[in-house]
Design an enzyme around this catalytic site. Structure first.
Site, mmCIF file in Angstrom:
data_model
loop_
_atom_site.group_PDB
_atom_site.id
_atom_site.type_symbol
_atom_site.label_atom_id
_atom_site.label_comp_id
_atom_site.label_asym_id
_atom_site.label_seq_id
_atom_site.Cartn_x
_atom_site.Cartn_y
_atom_site.Cartn_z
ATOM 1 N N GLU A 58 42.714 39.167 31.819
ATOM 2 C CA GLU A 58 42.187 38.092 32.666
ATOM 3 C C GLU A 58 43.300 37.439 33.478
ATOM 4 O O GLU A 58 43.106 37.104 34.657
ATOM 5 C CB GLU A 58 41.476 37.036 31.820
ATOM 6 C CG GLU A 58 40.784 35.972 32.640
ATOM 7 C CD GLU A 58 39.672 36.516 33.515
ATOM 8 O OE1 GLU A 58 39.701 36.245 34.737
ATOM 9 O OE2 GLU A 58 38.778 37.201 32.998
ATOM 10 N N GLU A 78 43.701 38.268 42.151
ATOM 11 C CA GLU A 78 42.812 37.482 43.018
ATOM 12 C C GLU A 78 43.597 36.431 43.798
ATOM 13 O O GLU A 78 43.385 36.267 45.009
ATOM 14 C CB GLU A 78 41.719 36.804 42.187
ATOM 15 C CG GLU A 78 40.678 37.773 41.679
ATOM 16 C CD GLU A 78 39.597 37.099 40.844
ATOM 17 O OE1 GLU A 78 39.694 35.887 40.575
ATOM 18 O OE2 GLU A 78 38.651 37.799 40.462
ATOM 19 N N GLU A 86 40.972 28.635 36.291
ATOM 20 C CA GLU A 86 40.109 29.803 36.083
ATOM 21 C C GLU A 86 39.133 29.573 34.940
ATOM 22 O O GLU A 86 39.520 29.553 33.770
ATOM 23 C CB GLU A 86 40.964 31.048 35.789
ATOM 24 C CG GLU A 86 41.940 31.414 36.891
ATOM 25 C CD GLU A 86 41.258 31.874 38.166
ATOM 26 O OE1 GLU A 86 40.125 32.393 38.113
ATOM 27 O OE2 GLU A 86 41.878 31.725 39.237
#
Length: 137
Positions: A80, A87, A39
């Site tokens: 995050e 996701e 990420e």
């Protein structure tokens, strides 16, 4: 009259006590390593934390304010990680466009944005206080 049902911890998949803590720590380290590797936003925010640590020592007027400055950046990383997990799970279920999948991803992204805003407000307030102690402004 209440009936108490005795349960045992032997069927817990992650164990109990110290063994559970060790396993949880290992899983957390794996998760942070995966987030850093996969990420880009997490990498950027990790470097934001690294860069902000020395600045937080300069700006903070107290230990509590220092904790708030550093904690606000750590909170960005926490949110995050949650965003990335949502996701990943959504993509695991299906990469096909779906209204609810898109909504889940957008909401998680919005949570990151709000956290960045909160952290920015905290840092701006600390900077204003710091400049005021210098007689600037």
């Amino acid at each position: 009259m209440s009936i108490k049902i005795k349960t045992t911890d032997t069927n817990k998949p992650n164990g109990t006590g110290l063994a559970r803590i060790i396993k949880a720590t290992h899983c957390s380290a794996k998760g942070m390593k995966a987030a850093y590797k996969e990420e880009s936003a997490f990498r950027q925010e990790t470097w934001l934390l690294v860069a902000s640590l020395p600045l937080s020592i300069i700006l903070a007027q107290s230990i509590a304010q220092w904790a708030l400055l550093v904690g606000s950046v750590l909170l960005i990383l926490v949110i995050e990680l949650i965003n990335s997990a949502i996701e990943a799970l959504t993509d695991r279920v299906s990469t096909e466009h779906h209204l609810l999948s898109g909504r889940a991803k957008d909401m998680a992204s919005a949570a990151v944005t709000l956290t960045l805003l909160i952290s920015s407000l905290i840092w701006i307030a600390a900077a204003v206080e710091w400049f005021n102690t210098l007689g600037v402004g």
